[in-house]
Write a protein that holds these residues in place. Structure first.
Motif, PDB file in Angstrom:
ATOM      1  N   LEU A   1       0.676  -1.164  -0.149  1.00 24.38           N
ATOM      2  CA  LEU A   1       0.020  -0.080   0.070  1.00 24.38           C
ATOM      3  C   LEU A   1       0.800   1.211  -0.040  1.00 24.38           C
ATOM      4  N   VAL A   2       0.599   2.186  -1.170  1.00 22.93           N
ATOM      5  CA  VAL A   2       1.282   3.388  -1.028  1.00 22.93           C
ATOM      6  C   VAL A   2       0.128   4.490  -0.576  1.00 22.93           C
TER       7      VAL A   2
ATOM      8  N   GLN B   1     -12.301   7.220  -6.548  1.00 17.87           N
ATOM      9  CA  GLN B   1     -11.680   6.284  -5.455  1.00 17.87           C
ATOM     10  C   GLN B   1     -12.833   5.191  -5.392  1.00 17.87           C
ATOM     11  N   ASP B   2     -12.324   4.020  -4.816  1.00 18.23           N
ATOM     12  CA  ASP B   2     -13.211   2.844  -4.695  1.00 18.23           C
ATOM     13  C   ASP B   2     -13.967   2.926  -3.166  1.00 18.23           C
TER      14      ASP B   2
ATOM     15  N   THR C   1      -1.234   5.505  -6.109  1.00 21.80           N
ATOM     16  CA  THR C   1      -1.759   6.174  -4.679  1.00 21.80           C
ATOM     17  C   THR C   1      -2.685   5.026  -4.299  1.00 21.80           C
ATOM     18  N   ASP C   2      -2.415   4.156  -3.479  1.00 23.28           N
ATOM     19  CA  ASP C   2      -3.556   3.338  -2.886  1.00 23.28           C
ATOM     20  C   ASP C   2      -4.388   3.904  -1.708  1.00 23.28           C
ATOM     21  N   LEU C   3      -3.791   4.861  -1.114  1.00 16.52           N
ATOM     22  CA  LEU C   3      -4.695   5.472   0.077  1.00 16.52           C
ATOM     23  C   LEU C   3      -4.169   6.761   0.011  1.00 16.52           C
ATOM     24  N   HIS C   4      -5.053   7.709  -0.162  1.00 16.47           N
ATOM     25  CA  HIS C   4      -5.066   9.123  -0.070  1.00 16.47           C
ATOM     26  C   HIS C   4      -5.884   9.785   1.209  1.00 16.47           C
TER      27      HIS C   4
ATOM     28  N   ARG D   1      -6.569   9.665  -8.426  1.00 12.74           N
ATOM     29  CA  ARG D   1      -7.154   8.322  -8.495  1.00 12.74           C
ATOM     30  C   ARG D   1      -6.295   7.617  -7.234  1.00 12.74           C
ATOM     31  N   ALA D   2      -7.265   7.254  -6.454  1.00 11.77           N
ATOM     32  CA  ALA D   2      -6.884   6.455  -5.053  1.00 11.77           C
ATOM     33  C   ALA D   2      -7.954   5.416  -4.863  1.00 11.77           C
TER      34      ALA D   2
END
Length: 453
Positions: free
Chosen positions: A307-308, A371-372, A323-326, A344-345
Protein backbone atom coordinates in the motif's frame (compact mmCIF):
# COMPACT_ATOMS: atom_id res chain seq x y z
CA UNK A 1 -26.33 42.66 1.42
CA UNK A 2 -26.92 44.88 4.45
CA UNK A 3 -29.55 46.99 2.63
CA UNK A 4 -31.15 43.90 1.10
CA UNK A 5 -31.37 42.25 4.50
CA UNK A 6 -32.81 45.39 6.08
CA UNK A 7 -35.34 45.77 3.28
CA UNK A 8 -36.43 42.15 3.57
CA UNK A 9 -36.80 42.49 7.34
CA UNK A 10 -39.00 45.55 6.80
CA UNK A 11 -41.19 43.59 4.36
CA UNK A 12 -41.51 40.67 6.76
CA UNK A 13 -42.53 42.98 9.61
CA UNK A 14 -45.06 44.74 7.39
CA UNK A 15 -46.78 41.47 6.52
CA UNK A 16 -46.43 39.51 9.74
CA UNK A 17 -46.09 42.15 12.44
CA UNK A 18 -43.37 42.48 15.06
CA UNK A 19 -42.54 39.89 17.74
CA UNK A 20 -45.16 39.69 20.46
CA UNK A 21 -47.88 41.41 18.45
CA UNK A 22 -50.77 39.55 16.82
CA UNK A 23 -50.75 39.57 13.04
CA UNK A 24 -53.58 41.48 11.42
CA UNK A 25 -55.72 39.70 8.89
CA UNK A 26 -55.35 41.02 5.36
CA UNK A 27 -58.41 42.46 3.58
CA UNK A 28 -60.18 39.89 1.49
CA UNK A 29 -58.50 37.02 3.28
CA UNK A 30 -54.75 36.86 3.70
CA UNK A 31 -52.17 34.31 4.77
CA UNK A 32 -53.06 31.72 7.36
CA UNK A 33 -52.07 32.61 10.92
CA UNK A 34 -49.54 29.75 10.96
CA UNK A 35 -47.87 31.25 7.88
CA UNK A 36 -47.77 34.65 9.52
CA UNK A 37 -46.30 33.07 12.63
CA UNK A 38 -43.64 31.43 10.43
CA UNK A 39 -42.84 34.81 8.87
CA UNK A 40 -42.44 36.37 12.31
CA UNK A 41 -40.03 33.57 13.21
CA UNK A 42 -38.09 34.30 10.03
CA UNK A 43 -38.11 38.00 10.96
CA UNK A 44 -36.53 37.18 14.33
CA UNK A 45 -33.82 35.18 12.56
CA UNK A 46 -33.18 37.99 10.06
CA UNK A 47 -32.91 40.47 12.92
CA UNK A 48 -30.28 38.27 14.60
CA UNK A 49 -28.34 37.99 11.35
CA UNK A 50 -28.42 41.76 10.86
CA UNK A 51 -27.10 42.30 14.38
CA UNK A 52 -24.24 39.81 13.79
CA UNK A 53 -22.62 41.99 11.12
CA UNK A 54 -21.72 41.47 7.44
CA UNK A 55 -22.66 38.15 5.87
CA UNK A 56 -19.88 36.09 4.31
CA UNK A 57 -21.48 32.63 4.34
CA UNK A 58 -23.03 31.73 0.98
CA UNK A 59 -25.44 29.27 2.57
CA UNK A 60 -26.92 31.93 4.84
CA UNK A 61 -27.22 34.19 1.83
CA UNK A 62 -29.27 31.46 0.13
CA UNK A 63 -31.39 31.14 3.29
CA UNK A 64 -32.14 34.88 3.18
CA UNK A 65 -33.15 34.54 -0.48
CA UNK A 66 -35.45 31.65 0.48
CA UNK A 67 -37.06 33.77 3.20
CA UNK A 68 -37.57 36.44 0.56
CA UNK A 69 -39.39 33.93 -1.65
CA UNK A 70 -41.59 32.92 1.28
CA UNK A 71 -42.35 36.57 2.02
CA UNK A 72 -43.38 37.17 -1.58
CA UNK A 73 -45.57 34.04 -1.59
CA UNK A 74 -47.33 35.15 1.60
CA UNK A 75 -48.17 38.51 0.07
CA UNK A 76 -49.24 37.21 -3.36
CA UNK A 77 -52.83 35.95 -3.71
CA UNK A 78 -52.95 32.42 -5.09
CA UNK A 79 -49.25 31.69 -4.51
CA UNK A 80 -48.31 28.36 -2.92
CA UNK A 81 -46.78 29.65 0.29
CA UNK A 82 -46.75 26.20 1.92
CA UNK A 83 -44.16 24.83 -0.48
CA UNK A 84 -42.11 27.98 0.00
CA UNK A 85 -42.32 27.41 3.76
CA UNK A 86 -40.97 23.86 3.44
CA UNK A 87 -38.18 25.00 1.12
CA UNK A 88 -37.17 27.71 3.60
CA UNK A 89 -37.06 25.15 6.40
CA UNK A 90 -34.89 22.83 4.30
CA UNK A 91 -32.59 25.70 3.35
CA UNK A 92 -32.21 26.55 7.04
CA UNK A 93 -31.14 22.95 7.69
CA UNK A 94 -28.72 23.03 4.78
CA UNK A 95 -27.05 26.07 6.35
CA UNK A 96 -25.65 23.79 9.04
CA UNK A 97 -25.74 25.92 12.19
CA UNK A 98 -27.59 25.26 15.45
CA UNK A 99 -29.58 28.51 15.17
CA UNK A 100 -30.61 27.52 11.65
CA UNK A 101 -31.65 24.05 12.86
CA UNK A 102 -33.84 25.70 15.51
CA UNK A 103 -35.33 27.92 12.79
CA UNK A 104 -36.06 24.83 10.67
CA UNK A 105 -37.80 23.14 13.62
CA UNK A 106 -39.93 26.22 14.31
CA UNK A 107 -40.95 26.40 10.63
CA UNK A 108 -41.70 22.66 10.63
CA UNK A 109 -43.98 23.12 13.64
CA UNK A 110 -45.94 25.78 11.76
CA UNK A 111 -46.03 23.57 8.66
CA UNK A 112 -47.51 20.62 10.58
CA UNK A 113 -50.04 22.99 12.13
CA UNK A 114 -51.06 24.09 8.62
CA UNK A 115 -51.21 20.61 7.13
CA UNK A 116 -51.14 17.79 9.65
CA UNK A 117 -51.07 15.20 6.86
CA UNK A 118 -48.14 16.66 4.95
CA UNK A 119 -45.40 14.04 4.72
CA UNK A 120 -42.92 16.76 3.74
CA UNK A 121 -43.67 18.76 6.89
CA UNK A 122 -43.14 15.73 9.16
CA UNK A 123 -39.95 14.82 7.31
CA UNK A 124 -38.67 18.37 7.84
CA UNK A 125 -39.56 18.20 11.55
CA UNK A 126 -37.76 14.88 11.91
CA UNK A 127 -34.66 16.19 10.14
CA UNK A 128 -34.61 19.33 12.30
CA UNK A 129 -34.97 17.38 15.56
CA UNK A 130 -32.29 14.97 14.34
CA UNK A 131 -29.92 17.87 13.59
CA UNK A 132 -30.50 19.19 17.12
CA UNK A 133 -29.62 15.81 18.62
CA UNK A 134 -33.15 15.07 19.83
CA UNK A 135 -33.21 11.53 18.48
CA UNK A 136 -36.26 10.08 20.24
CA UNK A 137 -38.44 13.02 19.16
CA UNK A 138 -37.01 12.71 15.65
CA UNK A 139 -38.08 9.06 15.54
CA UNK A 140 -41.69 10.06 16.35
CA UNK A 141 -41.70 12.65 13.55
CA UNK A 142 -40.09 10.24 11.09
CA UNK A 143 -42.73 7.64 11.93
CA UNK A 144 -45.50 10.16 11.19
CA UNK A 145 -43.81 10.79 7.84
CA UNK A 146 -43.67 7.06 7.08
CA UNK A 147 -47.35 6.63 7.96
CA UNK A 148 -48.18 9.19 5.27
CA UNK A 149 -45.59 8.12 2.69
CA UNK A 150 -46.97 5.75 0.05
CA UNK A 151 -43.72 5.41 -1.91
CA UNK A 152 -41.82 2.51 -0.31
CA UNK A 153 -38.58 3.27 -2.14
CA UNK A 154 -38.60 6.88 -0.96
CA UNK A 155 -39.04 5.68 2.64
CA UNK A 156 -35.93 3.55 2.86
CA UNK A 157 -33.52 6.28 3.93
CA UNK A 158 -35.91 7.37 6.70
CA UNK A 159 -36.32 3.76 7.84
CA UNK A 160 -32.54 3.38 8.00
CA UNK A 161 -32.22 6.58 10.01
CA UNK A 162 -34.86 5.41 12.49
CA UNK A 163 -33.00 2.11 12.86
CA UNK A 164 -29.72 3.96 13.50
CA UNK A 165 -31.23 6.27 16.12
CA UNK A 166 -32.87 3.35 17.88
CA UNK A 167 -29.64 1.35 17.84
CA UNK A 168 -27.79 4.29 19.43
CA UNK A 169 -30.44 4.48 22.15
CA UNK A 170 -30.27 0.72 22.67
CA UNK A 171 -26.54 0.99 23.41
CA UNK A 172 -27.34 3.45 26.20
CA UNK A 173 -30.01 1.13 27.61
CA UNK A 174 -27.61 -1.83 27.53
CA UNK A 175 -24.87 0.24 29.21
CA UNK A 176 -27.25 1.22 32.02
CA UNK A 177 -28.37 -2.39 32.48
CA UNK A 178 -24.73 -3.49 32.61
CA UNK A 179 -23.96 -0.83 35.19
CA UNK A 180 -26.89 -1.81 37.43
CA UNK A 181 -25.90 -5.47 37.26
CA UNK A 182 -22.26 -4.85 38.12
CA UNK A 183 -22.98 -2.13 40.69
CA UNK A 184 -25.37 -4.34 42.62
CA UNK A 185 -28.33 -2.15 41.73
CA UNK A 186 -26.83 0.89 43.46
CA UNK A 187 -27.44 4.16 41.60
CA UNK A 188 -27.77 7.77 42.60
CA UNK A 189 -31.38 8.45 41.65
CA UNK A 190 -30.92 12.21 42.01
CA UNK A 191 -28.25 12.32 39.32
CA UNK A 192 -26.34 14.79 41.45
CA UNK A 193 -23.59 12.40 42.53
CA UNK A 194 -20.03 12.84 41.38
CA UNK A 195 -19.18 9.15 40.95
CA UNK A 196 -20.15 6.59 38.33
CA UNK A 197 -23.54 6.17 40.01
CA UNK A 198 -24.34 9.84 39.40
CA UNK A 199 -23.20 9.62 35.77
CA UNK A 200 -25.43 6.58 35.24
CA UNK A 201 -28.41 8.42 36.76
CA UNK A 202 -27.84 11.32 34.35
CA UNK A 203 -27.58 9.09 31.28
CA UNK A 204 -30.71 8.43 29.22
CA UNK A 205 -31.56 7.73 25.59
CA UNK A 206 -34.07 10.60 25.82
CA UNK A 207 -31.37 13.23 26.39
CA UNK A 208 -30.19 15.51 23.58
CA UNK A 209 -27.22 13.87 21.84
CA UNK A 210 -24.56 16.17 23.32
CA UNK A 211 -25.80 15.66 26.89
CA UNK A 212 -26.08 11.89 26.44
CA UNK A 213 -22.56 11.77 25.01
CA UNK A 214 -21.16 13.76 27.95
CA UNK A 215 -22.89 11.55 30.55
CA UNK A 216 -21.83 8.36 28.72
CA UNK A 217 -18.23 9.64 28.57
CA UNK A 218 -18.26 10.34 32.31
CA UNK A 219 -19.66 6.89 33.06
CA UNK A 220 -16.94 5.12 31.06
CA UNK A 221 -14.18 7.31 32.51
CA UNK A 222 -15.29 6.82 36.10
CA UNK A 223 -15.86 3.07 35.79
CA UNK A 224 -12.43 2.70 34.19
CA UNK A 225 -10.87 4.63 37.07
CA UNK A 226 -12.70 2.49 39.63
CA UNK A 227 -12.09 -0.98 38.16
CA UNK A 228 -9.34 -0.63 35.54
CA UNK A 229 -9.43 -1.01 31.77
CA UNK A 230 -8.91 -4.78 32.01
CA UNK A 231 -12.15 -5.44 33.88
CA UNK A 232 -14.54 -7.43 31.61
CA UNK A 233 -17.52 -5.20 32.47
CA UNK A 234 -15.49 -2.07 31.77
CA UNK A 235 -14.35 -3.48 28.43
CA UNK A 236 -17.97 -4.19 27.48
CA UNK A 237 -19.01 -0.72 28.62
CA UNK A 238 -16.25 0.86 26.53
CA UNK A 239 -17.35 -1.18 23.51
CA UNK A 240 -20.95 0.00 23.95
CA UNK A 241 -19.68 3.57 24.22
CA UNK A 242 -17.67 3.22 21.01
CA UNK A 243 -20.67 1.74 19.18
CA UNK A 244 -22.89 4.57 20.44
CA UNK A 245 -20.43 7.21 19.24
CA UNK A 246 -20.11 5.63 15.82
CA UNK A 247 -23.86 5.27 15.42
CA UNK A 248 -24.33 8.89 16.51
CA UNK A 249 -21.76 10.20 14.01
CA UNK A 250 -22.41 7.92 11.09
CA UNK A 251 -24.33 9.19 8.06
CA UNK A 252 -26.93 6.41 7.91
CA UNK A 253 -28.07 6.75 4.31
CA UNK A 254 -26.29 5.86 1.12
CA UNK A 255 -25.17 9.10 -0.49
CA UNK A 256 -25.41 9.11 -4.31
CA UNK A 257 -23.02 12.07 -4.34
CA UNK A 258 -20.21 9.73 -3.24
CA UNK A 259 -20.17 8.58 -6.83
CA UNK A 260 -20.57 4.88 -6.11
CA UNK A 261 -17.67 4.73 -3.64
CA UNK A 262 -18.06 2.31 -0.74
CA UNK A 263 -17.92 3.83 2.78
CA UNK A 264 -15.23 2.23 4.93
CA UNK A 265 -15.04 2.42 8.73
CA UNK A 266 -12.55 1.41 11.38
CA UNK A 267 -13.19 -2.33 11.02
CA UNK A 268 -12.97 -2.20 7.24
CA UNK A 269 -9.73 -0.20 7.30
CA UNK A 270 -8.22 -2.61 9.82
CA UNK A 271 -8.96 -5.49 7.43
CA UNK A 272 -7.62 -3.52 4.47
CA UNK A 273 -4.18 -2.98 6.00
CA UNK A 274 -3.90 -6.29 7.87
CA UNK A 275 -0.65 -8.09 7.15
CA UNK A 276 0.40 -5.63 4.45
CA UNK A 277 3.47 -3.43 4.05
CA UNK A 278 2.65 0.28 3.95
CA UNK A 279 4.70 3.32 2.98
CA UNK A 280 3.85 7.00 3.43
CA UNK A 281 5.52 8.99 0.64
CA UNK A 282 6.27 12.69 1.19
CA UNK A 283 5.35 15.18 -1.53
CA UNK A 284 8.77 16.80 -1.97
CA UNK A 285 10.61 17.82 -5.17
CA UNK A 286 13.48 15.42 -4.45
CA UNK A 287 11.23 12.44 -3.78
CA UNK A 288 9.00 13.18 -6.78
CA UNK A 289 11.98 13.55 -9.12
CA UNK A 290 13.54 10.26 -8.01
CA UNK A 291 10.23 8.42 -8.11
CA UNK A 292 9.61 9.49 -11.72
CA UNK A 293 13.08 8.51 -12.85
CA UNK A 294 12.84 5.20 -14.67
CA UNK A 295 14.79 2.44 -12.94
CA UNK A 296 15.65 4.51 -9.86
CA UNK A 297 16.12 2.66 -6.56
CA UNK A 298 13.46 4.80 -4.90
CA UNK A 299 10.87 3.99 -7.58
CA UNK A 300 11.60 0.29 -7.16
CA UNK A 301 11.41 0.62 -3.36
CA UNK A 302 7.97 2.28 -3.46
CA UNK A 303 6.66 -0.20 -6.00
CA UNK A 304 7.55 -3.04 -3.65
CA UNK A 305 5.05 -2.00 -0.96
CA UNK A 306 1.55 -3.43 -0.74
CA UNK A 307 0.00 0.00 0.00
CA UNK A 308 1.31 3.43 -1.00
CA UNK A 309 -0.10 6.32 1.04
CA UNK A 310 0.05 9.99 0.00
CA UNK A 311 -1.25 12.99 1.93
CA UNK A 312 -3.06 16.24 1.12
CA UNK A 313 -2.78 18.06 -2.20
CA UNK A 314 0.07 16.90 -4.43
CA UNK A 315 2.28 19.77 -5.60
CA UNK A 316 5.25 17.78 -6.89
CA UNK A 317 4.13 14.17 -7.25
CA UNK A 318 3.23 13.10 -10.78
CA UNK A 319 -0.54 12.85 -11.42
CA UNK A 320 -0.20 9.20 -12.44
CA UNK A 321 1.91 8.20 -9.43
CA UNK A 322 0.53 5.15 -7.67
CA UNK A 323 -1.73 6.04 -4.73
CA UNK A 324 -3.48 3.24 -2.89
CA UNK A 325 -4.62 5.43 0.01
CA UNK A 326 -4.97 9.21 -0.09
CA UNK A 327 -5.49 11.10 3.17
CA UNK A 328 -6.20 14.80 3.60
CA UNK A 329 -7.08 17.16 6.43
CA UNK A 330 -9.69 19.92 6.12
CA UNK A 331 -8.13 23.07 7.54
CA UNK A 332 -9.08 26.70 8.04
CA UNK A 333 -12.51 28.22 8.54
CA UNK A 334 -15.67 26.41 7.54
CA UNK A 335 -17.20 25.79 5.11
CA UNK A 336 -14.08 24.16 3.71
CA UNK A 337 -13.44 24.94 0.07
CA UNK A 338 -10.69 23.81 -2.25
CA UNK A 339 -9.93 21.83 -5.37
CA UNK A 340 -11.78 18.60 -5.94
CA UNK A 341 -10.01 15.35 -5.10
CA UNK A 342 -9.52 13.99 -8.60
CA UNK A 343 -6.29 12.01 -8.03
CA UNK A 344 -7.09 8.32 -8.42
CA UNK A 345 -6.87 6.42 -5.12
CA UNK A 346 -8.15 3.08 -3.94
CA UNK A 347 -9.19 4.55 -0.58
CA UNK A 348 -9.63 8.19 0.42
CA UNK A 349 -9.65 9.32 4.07
CA UNK A 350 -10.78 12.86 4.88
CA UNK A 351 -10.10 14.23 8.38
CA UNK A 352 -12.20 17.11 9.71
CA UNK A 353 -14.61 18.36 12.35
CA UNK A 354 -17.48 19.38 12.85
CA UNK A 355 -19.52 16.62 11.26
CA UNK A 356 -22.00 18.70 9.16
CA UNK A 357 -19.20 20.66 7.45
CA UNK A 358 -17.20 17.44 6.93
CA UNK A 359 -20.18 15.92 5.12
CA UNK A 360 -20.58 19.01 2.94
CA UNK A 361 -16.89 18.94 2.02
CA UNK A 362 -17.15 15.30 0.92
CA UNK A 363 -20.19 15.97 -1.18
CA UNK A 364 -18.69 19.01 -2.91
CA UNK A 365 -15.11 17.80 -3.42
CA UNK A 366 -15.26 14.06 -4.10
CA UNK A 367 -15.05 13.18 -7.80
CA UNK A 368 -17.14 10.17 -8.88
CA UNK A 369 -14.92 7.31 -9.94
CA UNK A 370 -11.75 8.77 -8.42
CA UNK A 371 -11.85 6.39 -5.44
CA UNK A 372 -13.27 2.96 -4.62
CA UNK A 373 -13.69 3.56 -0.87
CA UNK A 374 -14.24 6.65 1.27
CA UNK A 375 -13.59 6.80 5.01
CA UNK A 376 -16.86 7.23 6.90
CA UNK A 377 -17.58 9.49 9.87
CA UNK A 378 -15.96 7.06 12.33
CA UNK A 379 -12.58 7.88 10.74
CA UNK A 380 -12.94 11.66 10.39
CA UNK A 381 -11.08 12.61 13.63
CA UNK A 382 -9.06 9.63 14.84
CA UNK A 383 -6.72 11.62 17.09
CA UNK A 384 -9.48 13.14 19.22
CA UNK A 385 -12.27 10.54 19.02
CA UNK A 386 -12.55 8.83 22.46
CA UNK A 387 -13.51 5.63 20.65
CA UNK A 388 -10.10 5.68 18.90
CA UNK A 389 -7.05 7.57 20.20
CA UNK A 390 -8.92 10.11 22.36
CA UNK A 391 -6.17 12.77 22.61
CA UNK A 392 -6.94 16.19 24.06
CA UNK A 393 -7.49 18.81 21.35
CA UNK A 394 -5.13 21.27 23.05
CA UNK A 395 -2.02 19.64 21.58
CA UNK A 396 -2.33 21.79 18.45
CA UNK A 397 -3.01 20.86 14.82
CA UNK A 398 -1.43 17.66 13.57
CA UNK A 399 -0.06 16.95 10.12
CA UNK A 400 -2.01 14.55 7.97
CA UNK A 401 0.94 12.14 7.84
CA UNK A 402 1.10 12.04 11.65
CA UNK A 403 -2.65 11.41 11.86
CA UNK A 404 -2.33 8.50 9.43
CA UNK A 405 0.64 7.07 11.35
CA UNK A 406 -1.20 7.24 14.66
CA UNK A 407 -4.28 5.64 13.09
CA UNK A 408 -2.22 2.78 11.62
CA UNK A 409 -0.49 2.35 14.97
CA UNK A 410 -3.88 2.16 16.69
CA UNK A 411 -5.19 -0.40 14.18
CA UNK A 412 -2.07 -2.48 14.83
CA UNK A 413 -2.51 -4.82 11.84
CA UNK A 414 0.01 -3.70 9.12
CA UNK A 415 3.08 -5.89 8.77
CA UNK A 416 5.29 -2.80 8.44
CA UNK A 417 4.92 0.95 8.02
CA UNK A 418 7.70 3.07 6.51
CA UNK A 419 8.09 6.79 5.96
CA UNK A 420 9.73 7.81 2.68
CA UNK A 421 11.02 11.33 2.04
CA UNK A 422 10.18 12.72 5.50
CA UNK A 423 13.80 13.28 6.48
CA UNK A 424 13.66 17.12 6.30
CA UNK A 425 13.17 19.13 9.53
CA UNK A 426 10.01 20.79 8.19
CA UNK A 427 8.28 17.50 7.32
CA UNK A 428 6.96 16.87 10.83
CA UNK A 429 6.59 19.01 13.94
CA UNK A 430 8.94 18.43 16.91
CA UNK A 431 6.16 16.60 18.80
CA UNK A 432 5.53 14.38 15.79
CA UNK A 433 9.23 13.69 15.19
CA UNK A 434 9.58 12.69 18.84
CA UNK A 435 6.73 10.19 18.50
CA UNK A 436 8.25 8.78 15.30
CA UNK A 437 11.67 8.56 16.96
CA UNK A 438 10.40 6.34 19.75
CA UNK A 439 9.17 3.84 17.14
CA UNK A 440 12.04 3.98 14.65
CA UNK A 441 13.71 0.62 14.11
CA UNK A 442 16.32 1.76 11.57
CA UNK A 443 16.90 4.40 8.91
CA UNK A 444 18.62 4.67 5.56
CA UNK A 445 18.97 7.33 2.88
CA UNK A 446 15.39 7.06 1.69
CA UNK A 447 13.18 5.72 4.46
CA UNK A 448 12.47 5.87 8.15
CA UNK A 449 11.26 2.43 9.08
CA UNK A 450 8.83 2.30 11.99
CA UNK A 451 8.18 -0.82 14.02
CA UNK A 452 4.59 -0.46 15.17
CA UNK A 453 3.80 -1.68 18.68
Amino acid sequence: MGQTLTGLLTSVRAIAGRPGTPAQGRPGGGPDQALLAALRICGDHLSALAAAGPLTDARRTRLIASIGTLTTACSTPGADAFDALLRTGQQALDSGGEAEARLALALADEATALRARSKGAWRLRGNALDALGRGEEAITAYERHLALQQNTAASRDVERRIATLRAAGDRIDEALTLFRETAGGRTDASGAGTGASGAAARLSRHLPAAEARAAFTDLVRLRTAEHGAGDPAVRRLAALYAEHRRLSDRDPVADPLLGGAEPIGVTGLRRLVAGRTVCLVADTPRTAEQEQRSGSPLAALIEGYDLVVRCDEARHTAPAARTDLHACTLRGGTPWKGPRWDRRAGTRLVFGDPLPHWRLALRSRLVPGAQDRVGDATLRRPLHDPALLGEEAGAGPASTAYTVLRLLDFLGTPARVDLIGFEGPAALSPREREWVGTRTANTDDTAVRIALR
